[in-house]
Write a protein that holds these residues in place. Sequence first.
Motif, PDB file in Angstrom:
ATOM      1  N   TYR A 270       7.161  32.431   0.036  1.00  0.00           N
ATOM      2  CA  TYR A 270       5.720  32.609   0.160  1.00  0.00           C
ATOM      3  C   TYR A 270       5.051  31.700  -0.863  1.00  0.00           C
ATOM      4  CZ  TYR A 270       7.434  36.785   2.481  1.00  0.00           C
ATOM      5  OH  TYR A 270       8.122  37.629   3.304  1.00  0.00           O
ATOM      6  N   TYR A 271       3.876  31.196  -0.476  1.00  0.00           N
ATOM      7  CA  TYR A 271       3.179  30.226  -1.309  1.00  0.00           C
ATOM      8  C   TYR A 271       1.719  30.596  -1.487  1.00  0.00           C
ATOM      9  CZ  TYR A 271       7.235  27.298  -0.316  1.00  0.00           C
ATOM     10  OH  TYR A 271       8.504  26.805  -0.208  1.00  0.00           O
ATOM     11  N   ALA A 272       1.183  30.197  -2.630  1.00  0.00           N
ATOM     12  CA  ALA A 272      -0.257  30.290  -2.826  1.00  0.00           C
ATOM     13  C   ALA A 272      -0.931  29.272  -1.922  1.00  0.00           C
ATOM     14  CB  ALA A 272      -0.597  30.009  -4.288  1.00  0.00           C
ATOM     15  N   ASP A 273      -2.109  29.620  -1.441  1.00  0.00           N
ATOM     16  CA  ASP A 273      -2.834  28.716  -0.542  1.00  0.00           C
ATOM     17  C   ASP A 273      -3.083  27.356  -1.192  1.00  0.00           C
ATOM     18  OD1 ASP A 273      -4.942  31.301   0.968  1.00  0.00           O
ATOM     19  OD2 ASP A 273      -2.912  30.625   1.440  1.00  0.00           O
ATOM     20  N   SER A 274      -3.279  27.352  -2.498  1.00  0.00           N
ATOM     21  CA  SER A 274      -3.629  26.112  -3.201  1.00  0.00           C
ATOM     22  C   SER A 274      -2.497  25.086  -3.209  1.00  0.00           C
ATOM     23  CB  SER A 274      -4.034  26.426  -4.641  1.00  0.00           C
ATOM     24  OG  SER A 274      -2.983  27.099  -5.309  1.00  0.00           O
ATOM     25  N   VAL A 275      -1.271  25.521  -2.917  1.00  0.00           N
ATOM     26  CA  VAL A 275      -0.136  24.595  -2.983  1.00  0.00           C
ATOM     27  C   VAL A 275       0.591  24.450  -1.652  1.00  0.00           C
ATOM     28  CG1 VAL A 275       0.192  25.043  -5.433  1.00  0.00           C
ATOM     29  CG2 VAL A 275       1.541  26.329  -3.737  1.00  0.00           C
ATOM     30  N   LYS A 276       0.205  25.219  -0.654  1.00  0.00           N
ATOM     31  CA  LYS A 276       0.893  25.166   0.641  1.00  0.00           C
ATOM     32  C   LYS A 276       0.912  23.750   1.191  1.00  0.00           C
ATOM     33  CE  LYS A 276       0.350  29.817   2.502  1.00  0.00           C
ATOM     34  NZ  LYS A 276      -0.409  30.689   3.422  1.00  0.00           N
ATOM     35  N   GLY A 277       2.078  23.350   1.658  1.00  0.00           N
ATOM     36  CA  GLY A 277       2.233  22.017   2.224  1.00  0.00           C
ATOM     37  C   GLY A 277       2.580  20.959   1.196  1.00  0.00           C
ATOM     38  N   ARG A 278       2.437  21.262  -0.075  1.00  0.00           N
ATOM     39  CA  ARG A 278       2.737  20.297  -1.138  1.00  0.00           C
ATOM     40  C   ARG A 278       3.918  20.719  -1.989  1.00  0.00           C
ATOM     41  NH1 ARG A 278      -0.643  19.518  -5.115  1.00  0.00           N
ATOM     42  NH2 ARG A 278      -1.669  21.561  -5.053  1.00  0.00           N
ATOM     43  N   VAL A 279       4.290  21.971  -1.903  1.00  0.00           N
ATOM     44  CA  VAL A 279       5.281  22.548  -2.806  1.00  0.00           C
ATOM     45  C   VAL A 279       6.374  23.251  -2.000  1.00  0.00           C
ATOM     46  CG1 VAL A 279       5.562  24.484  -4.405  1.00  0.00           C
ATOM     47  CG2 VAL A 279       3.783  22.805  -4.805  1.00  0.00           C
ATOM     48  N   THR A 280       7.599  23.150  -2.474  1.00  0.00           N
ATOM     49  CA  THR A 280       8.709  23.849  -1.842  1.00  0.00           C
ATOM     50  C   THR A 280       9.531  24.564  -2.906  1.00  0.00           C
ATOM     51  OG1 THR A 280       8.860  22.170  -0.105  1.00  0.00           O
ATOM     52  CG2 THR A 280      10.748  23.635  -0.377  1.00  0.00           C
ATOM     53  N   ILE A 281       9.728  25.856  -2.706  1.00  0.00           N
ATOM     54  CA  ILE A 281      10.576  26.626  -3.610  1.00  0.00           C
ATOM     55  C   ILE A 281      11.939  26.807  -2.948  1.00  0.00           C
ATOM     56  CG2 ILE A 281       9.802  28.870  -2.723  1.00  0.00           C
ATOM     57  CD1 ILE A 281       9.997  29.941  -5.614  1.00  0.00           C
ATOM     58  N   SER A 282      12.981  26.723  -3.751  1.00  0.00           N
ATOM     59  CA  SER A 282      14.329  26.877  -3.217  1.00  0.00           C
ATOM     60  C   SER A 282      15.236  27.421  -4.310  1.00  0.00           C
ATOM     61  CB  SER A 282      14.869  25.551  -2.687  1.00  0.00           C
ATOM     62  OG  SER A 282      14.947  24.596  -3.728  1.00  0.00           O
ATOM     63  N   GLN A 283      16.414  27.851  -3.873  1.00  0.00           N
ATOM     64  CA  GLN A 283      17.369  28.382  -4.833  1.00  0.00           C
ATOM     65  C   GLN A 283      18.766  27.873  -4.512  1.00  0.00           C
ATOM     66  OE1 GLN A 283      17.491  32.675  -4.541  1.00  0.00           O
ATOM     67  NE2 GLN A 283      17.961  32.669  -2.355  1.00  0.00           N
ATOM     68  N   ASP A 284      19.551  27.707  -5.549  1.00  0.00           N
ATOM     69  CA  ASP A 284      20.962  27.372  -5.412  1.00  0.00           C
ATOM     70  C   ASP A 284      21.727  28.546  -6.004  1.00  0.00           C
ATOM     71  OD1 ASP A 284      23.583  26.485  -5.763  1.00  0.00           O
ATOM     72  OD2 ASP A 284      22.954  24.409  -6.006  1.00  0.00           O
ATOM     73  N   ASN A 285      22.216  29.403  -5.136  1.00  0.00           N
ATOM     74  CA  ASN A 285      22.871  30.624  -5.613  1.00  0.00           C
ATOM     75  C   ASN A 285      24.136  30.326  -6.414  1.00  0.00           C
ATOM     76  OD1 ASN A 285      20.941  32.354  -4.504  1.00  0.00           O
ATOM     77  ND2 ASN A 285      21.970  32.360  -2.528  1.00  0.00           N
ATOM     78  N   ALA A 286      24.832  29.274  -6.036  1.00  0.00           N
ATOM     79  CA  ALA A 286      26.067  28.932  -6.745  1.00  0.00           C
ATOM     80  C   ALA A 286      25.786  28.541  -8.195  1.00  0.00           C
ATOM     81  CB  ALA A 286      26.791  27.807  -6.022  1.00  0.00           C
ATOM     82  N   LYS A 287      24.625  27.953  -8.409  1.00  0.00           N
ATOM     83  CA  LYS A 287      24.258  27.507  -9.759  1.00  0.00           C
ATOM     84  C   LYS A 287      23.292  28.470 -10.441  1.00  0.00           C
ATOM     85  CE  LYS A 287      24.751  22.568  -8.756  1.00  0.00           C
ATOM     86  NZ  LYS A 287      24.072  21.252  -8.757  1.00  0.00           N
ATOM     87  N   ASN A 288      22.913  29.543  -9.727  1.00  0.00           N
ATOM     88  CA  ASN A 288      21.924  30.484 -10.273  1.00  0.00           C
ATOM     89  C   ASN A 288      20.679  29.747 -10.754  1.00  0.00           C
ATOM     90  OD1 ASN A 288      23.019  32.968  -9.799  1.00  0.00           O
ATOM     91  ND2 ASN A 288      23.919  33.191 -11.834  1.00  0.00           N
ATOM     92  N   THR A 289      20.211  28.842  -9.932  1.00  0.00           N
ATOM     93  CA  THR A 289      19.087  27.999 -10.320  1.00  0.00           C
ATOM     94  C   THR A 289      18.004  28.036  -9.257  1.00  0.00           C
ATOM     95  OG1 THR A 289      20.537  26.553 -11.606  1.00  0.00           O
ATOM     96  CG2 THR A 289      18.374  25.682 -10.997  1.00  0.00           C
ATOM     97  N   LEU A 290      16.785  28.129  -9.744  1.00  0.00           N
ATOM     98  CA  LEU A 290      15.595  28.121  -8.905  1.00  0.00           C
ATOM     99  C   LEU A 290      14.915  26.773  -9.061  1.00  0.00           C
ATOM    100  CD1 LEU A 290      13.552  30.005  -7.250  1.00  0.00           C
ATOM    101  CD2 LEU A 290      12.373  30.269  -9.444  1.00  0.00           C
ATOM    102  N   TYR A 291      14.359  26.265  -7.968  1.00  0.00           N
ATOM    103  CA  TYR A 291      13.686  24.966  -8.014  1.00  0.00           C
ATOM    104  C   TYR A 291      12.268  25.074  -7.488  1.00  0.00           C
ATOM    105  CZ  TYR A 291      18.493  23.306  -8.437  1.00  0.00           C
ATOM    106  OH  TYR A 291      19.787  23.101  -8.851  1.00  0.00           O
ATOM    107  N   LEU A 292      11.439  24.145  -7.933  1.00  0.00           N
ATOM    108  CA  LEU A 292      10.104  23.985  -7.374  1.00  0.00           C
ATOM    109  C   LEU A 292       9.863  22.497  -7.220  1.00  0.00           C
ATOM    110  CD1 LEU A 292       7.597  25.696  -6.525  1.00  0.00           C
ATOM    111  CD2 LEU A 292       6.572  24.997  -8.707  1.00  0.00           C
ATOM    112  N   GLU A 293       9.882  22.055  -5.973  1.00  0.00           N
ATOM    113  CA  GLU A 293       9.610  20.661  -5.653  1.00  0.00           C
ATOM    114  C   GLU A 293       8.118  20.523  -5.405  1.00  0.00           C
ATOM    115  OE1 GLU A 293      12.319  18.381  -5.276  1.00  0.00           O
ATOM    116  OE2 GLU A 293      10.807  16.795  -5.270  1.00  0.00           O
ATOM    117  N   MET A 294       7.471  19.688  -6.190  1.00  0.00           N
ATOM    118  CA  MET A 294       6.021  19.527  -6.078  1.00  0.00           C
ATOM    119  C   MET A 294       5.691  18.083  -5.722  1.00  0.00           C
ATOM    120  SD  MET A 294       4.609  21.867  -9.207  1.00  0.00           S
ATOM    121  CE  MET A 294       5.262  20.799 -10.488  1.00  0.00           C
TER     122      MET A 294
END
Length: 126
Positions: A59-83
């Motif tokens: 889920y995304y805030a309206d202000s960033v929709k279409g510009r931002v992608t959140i993802s996770q790598d469970n193997a690395k226990n890491t969260l990402y935010l591509e902006m």
Amino acid sequence: QVQLVESGGGSVQAGGSLRLSCAASGDTTTIYYMTWFRQAPGKEREGVATIYTRGGSTYYADSVKGRVTISQDNAKNTLYLEMNSLKPEDTAMYYCAAGPFMSWFRWSEKLRYVYWGQGTQVTVSS
């Protein structure tokens, strides 16, 4: 206890891109939502994007929709935010937060989050 460490912030020009990372450690079994918040000087901390860790819904805030992608790598226990297509108004300290199960529509309510990282600064110049 869960420890969160963000990285990847920096200074970019408008239109540029950044990828933030949040490394999680400790007992993550109680964590259902991983969320990026941001706080600009003089403003309230606001939710940017969240991911339901068990199923991957995002889920995304309206202000960033279409510009931002959140993802996770469970193997690395890491969260990402591509902006992408960054704007000066994206300038803020970005925080990673981990929270328990909640109704999805409450994902941006910061008081529901138990664990927080120290933040990483993002500065976008025009």
